[in-house]
Design a protein around this motif. Structure first.
Motif, PDB file in Angstrom:
ATOM      1  N   MET A   1      -8.608   1.765  -7.063  1.00 29.16           N
ATOM      2  CA  MET A   1      -7.230   2.223  -7.254  1.00 29.16           C
ATOM      3  C   MET A   1      -6.293   1.371  -6.408  1.00 29.16           C
ATOM      4  N   LEU A   2      -5.204   0.948  -7.004  1.00 28.19           N
ATOM      5  CA  LEU A   2      -4.221   0.109  -6.331  1.00 28.19           C
ATOM      6  C   LEU A   2      -3.465   0.905  -5.271  1.00 28.19           C
ATOM      7  N   SER A   3      -3.385   0.340  -4.056  1.00 25.84           N
ATOM      8  CA  SER A   3      -2.592   0.947  -2.980  1.00 25.84           C
ATOM      9  C   SER A   3      -1.553  -0.069  -2.524  1.00 25.84           C
ATOM     10  N   VAL A   4      -0.286   0.321  -2.532  1.00 20.21           N
ATOM     11  CA  VAL A   4       0.799  -0.608  -2.208  1.00 20.21           C
ATOM     12  C   VAL A   4       1.541  -0.133  -0.963  1.00 20.21           C
ATOM     13  N   LEU A   5       1.478  -0.925   0.093  1.00 18.46           N
ATOM     14  CA  LEU A   5       2.263  -0.654   1.296  1.00 18.46           C
ATOM     15  C   LEU A   5       3.622  -1.325   1.177  1.00 18.46           C
ATOM     16  N   ARG A   6       3.599  -2.592   0.757  1.00 21.21           N
ATOM     17  CA  ARG A   6       4.835  -3.346   0.490  1.00 21.21           C
ATOM     18  C   ARG A   6       4.666  -4.060  -0.840  1.00 21.21           C
ATOM     19  N   ASP A 187      -9.268 -12.219   6.908  1.00 17.41           N
ATOM     20  CA  ASP A 187      -8.301 -12.745   5.936  1.00 17.41           C
ATOM     21  C   ASP A 187      -6.919 -12.141   6.142  1.00 17.41           C
ATOM     22  N   LEU A 188      -6.882 -10.833   6.379  1.00 14.93           N
ATOM     23  CA  LEU A 188      -5.598 -10.160   6.563  1.00 14.93           C
ATOM     24  C   LEU A 188      -4.911 -10.628   7.840  1.00 14.93           C
ATOM     25  N   LEU A 189      -5.699 -10.840   8.887  1.00 15.13           N
ATOM     26  CA  LEU A 189      -5.138 -11.311  10.150  1.00 15.13           C
ATOM     27  C   LEU A 189      -4.638 -12.750  10.012  1.00 15.13           C
ATOM     28  N   PRO A 214      -3.274  -3.756   8.602  1.00 13.71           N
ATOM     29  CA  PRO A 214      -2.519  -3.309   7.423  1.00 13.71           C
ATOM     30  C   PRO A 214      -2.352  -4.443   6.411  1.00 13.71           C
ATOM     31  N   ALA A 215      -2.709  -4.162   5.161  1.00 19.87           N
ATOM     32  CA  ALA A 215      -2.500  -5.116   4.071  1.00 19.87           C
ATOM     33  C   ALA A 215      -1.296  -4.666   3.258  1.00 19.87           C
ATOM     34  N   ASP A 216      -0.584  -5.638   2.694  1.00 16.98           N
ATOM     35  CA  ASP A 216       0.557  -5.275   1.855  1.00 16.98           C
ATOM     36  C   ASP A 216       0.107  -4.533   0.606  1.00 16.98           C
ATOM     37  N   VAL A 217      -1.049  -4.960   0.059  1.00 16.65           N
ATOM     38  CA  VAL A 217      -1.609  -4.328  -1.130  1.00 16.65           C
ATOM     39  C   VAL A 217      -3.126  -4.262  -0.980  1.00 16.65           C
ATOM     40  N   LEU A 218      -3.736  -3.180  -1.471  1.00 20.13           N
ATOM     41  CA  LEU A 218      -5.195  -3.043  -1.494  1.00 20.13           C
ATOM     42  C   LEU A 218      -5.641  -2.792  -2.924  1.00 20.13           C
ATOM     43  N   VAL A 219      -6.749  -3.431  -3.322  1.00 22.35           N
ATOM     44  CA  VAL A 219      -7.285  -3.245  -4.676  1.00 22.35           C
ATOM     45  C   VAL A 219      -8.771  -2.921  -4.598  1.00 22.35           C
ATOM     46  N   ASP A 220      -9.293  -2.311  -5.669  1.00 23.13           N
ATOM     47  CA  ASP A 220     -10.711  -1.962  -5.744  1.00 23.13           C
ATOM     48  C   ASP A 220     -11.508  -2.906  -6.634  1.00 23.13           C
ATOM     49  N   THR A 221     -10.812  -3.698  -7.453  1.00 22.48           N
ATOM     50  CA  THR A 221     -11.478  -4.651  -8.347  1.00 22.48           C
ATOM     51  C   THR A 221     -10.591  -5.882  -8.521  1.00 22.48           C
ATOM     52  N   PRO A 222     -11.181  -7.017  -8.919  1.00 21.19           N
ATOM     53  CA  PRO A 222     -10.367  -8.203  -9.196  1.00 21.19           C
ATOM     54  C   PRO A 222      -9.373  -7.974 -10.337  1.00 21.19           C
ATOM     55  N   MET A 223      -9.698  -7.073 -11.260  1.00 25.83           N
ATOM     56  CA  MET A 223      -8.788  -6.793 -12.367  1.00 25.83           C
ATOM     57  C   MET A 223      -7.458  -6.226 -11.869  1.00 25.83           C
ATOM     58  N   GLU A 224      -7.474  -5.623 -10.687  1.00 29.22           N
ATOM     59  CA  GLU A 224      -6.255  -5.017 -10.157  1.00 29.22           C
ATOM     60  C   GLU A 224      -5.328  -6.025  -9.482  1.00 29.22           C
TER      61      GLU A 224
END
Length: 233
Positions: A1-6, A187-189, A214-224
Motif C-alpha cells: 500500500m502506498l504511503s505518502v509523507l510528502r 538509501d534514504l539517508l 523518514p521517506a517521502d513515499v513508501l511502496v510495497d511493490t515496484p508497481m506502486e
C-alpha cells in the motif's frame, strides 16, 4: 500500500536513481550462498538466510565482516572477502531475478511526461561495480540507465552522498529534481544527505531498516512506483 509523507513533485523530477539489491533485483539467495561458501572455506558454521540478509546493504566488505562476527583480524577479513567475491562472481546469477513489475515500471517512468525536460535514470549500489554491471546486463536492466555506479566506483559508499551528487552533476539535475529509490535506511539517508527526494521500498532485503529514516513515499511493490508519481501530480 502506498504511503505518502510528502507528495513527489512529479513535474520537476529529472533524475531517478535506484539501488540494486532489494530494489530492482532479488539477489538474496545468491548472496547468502556466497557468504556460506566463504564461511565453509574458513571451517565456520553456515548462517541462516534471514541473518545474512540483515547484513546486506553496506557493501561486500561489511557483509563479510558481519558474517564473520566483526573480527579485529583484518587479514582474515580481507582473505574472506576475496573468497566471497570469487564464489559470487561465478554464482551471482544462479537464483537472482528482477522483481515482478520492475521492467514495466521502469519503461513507464522513462516515458512519463516531465515538465522539466528529459528524465534520466541510473543505478547507485554498494555492490562492487563488476558484478553490478554483469547482473544488469544479463537481466536486461542496463538499457534503462544512463549510468551504473557500484560500491567501489568512488572512495566512499552510500550513505555518503558522493555517488548521488556525481550522478546529479552528470544528469544536470539539482537535488530538488532528484529522487532516490531504495529498500534500506542507507538509501534514504543518502537521499537526505544530498537534499534529494526519497522513495522507500518495503518489499526488499532490508525493509525493516527504512522505518529508521523518514521517506517521502513508501511502496510495497515496484508497481506502486507509478502510483507514487501519480500521487504527486
Amino acid at each position: 500500500m502506498l504511503s505518502v509523507l510528502r507528495p513527489l513533485p512529479v513535474e520537476q523530477i529529472r533524475l531517478v536513481v535506484f539501488d540494486l539489491d532489494g530494489t530492482l533485483i532479488d539477489s538474496r539467495k545468491d548472496l547468502c550462498n556466497a557468504v556460506n561458501a566463504m564461511l565453509a572455506e574458513f571451517h565456520r558454521q553456515p548462517l541462516p538466510e534471514e541473518i545474512i540478509a540483515s547484513y546486506i546493504g553496506d557493501g561486500a566488505g561489511m557483509l563479510v565482516r558481519r558474517a564473520l562476527g566483526d573480527p579485529h583480524d583484518e587479514p582474515l577479513v580481507d582473505d574472506a572477502l576475496q573468497h566471497f567475491l570469487a564464489y559470487y562472481r561465478e554464482h551471482k546469477l544462479d537464483h537472482t531475478y528482477v522483481y515482478e513489475g520492475v521492467m514495466e515500471s521502469l519503461a513507464k517512468l522513462r516515458a512519463l511526461p516531465n515538465g522539466a525536460g528529459s528524465r534520466a535514470m541510473a543505478v547507485l549500489t554498494n555492490k562492487p561495480i563488476g558484478p553490478s554491471l554483469a547482473i544488469c546486463a544479463a537481466l536486461g536492466l542496463s538499457e534503462h540507465f544512463f549510468r551504473i555506479y557500484g560500491g567501489d566506483s568512488f572512495e566512499t559508499k552510500k550513505p555518503d552522498p558522493v555517488g548521488l551528487l556525481a550522478l546529479m552533476q552528470e544528469a544536470g539535475a539539482k537535488p530538488e529534481e532528484t529522487l532516490m529509490v531504495g529498500d534500506s535506511d542507507v538509501d534514504l539517508l543518502t537521499a537526505q544527505r544530498a537534499g534529494a527526494w526519497s522513495l522507500g521500498c518495503r518489499y526488499g532485503l532490508s525493509p525493516h531498516t527504512i522505518e529508521n529514516i523518514p521517506a517521502d513515499v513508501l511502496v510495497d511493490t515496484p508497481m506502486e512506483w507509478m502510483d507514487a508519481f501519480a500521487a504527486g501530480e
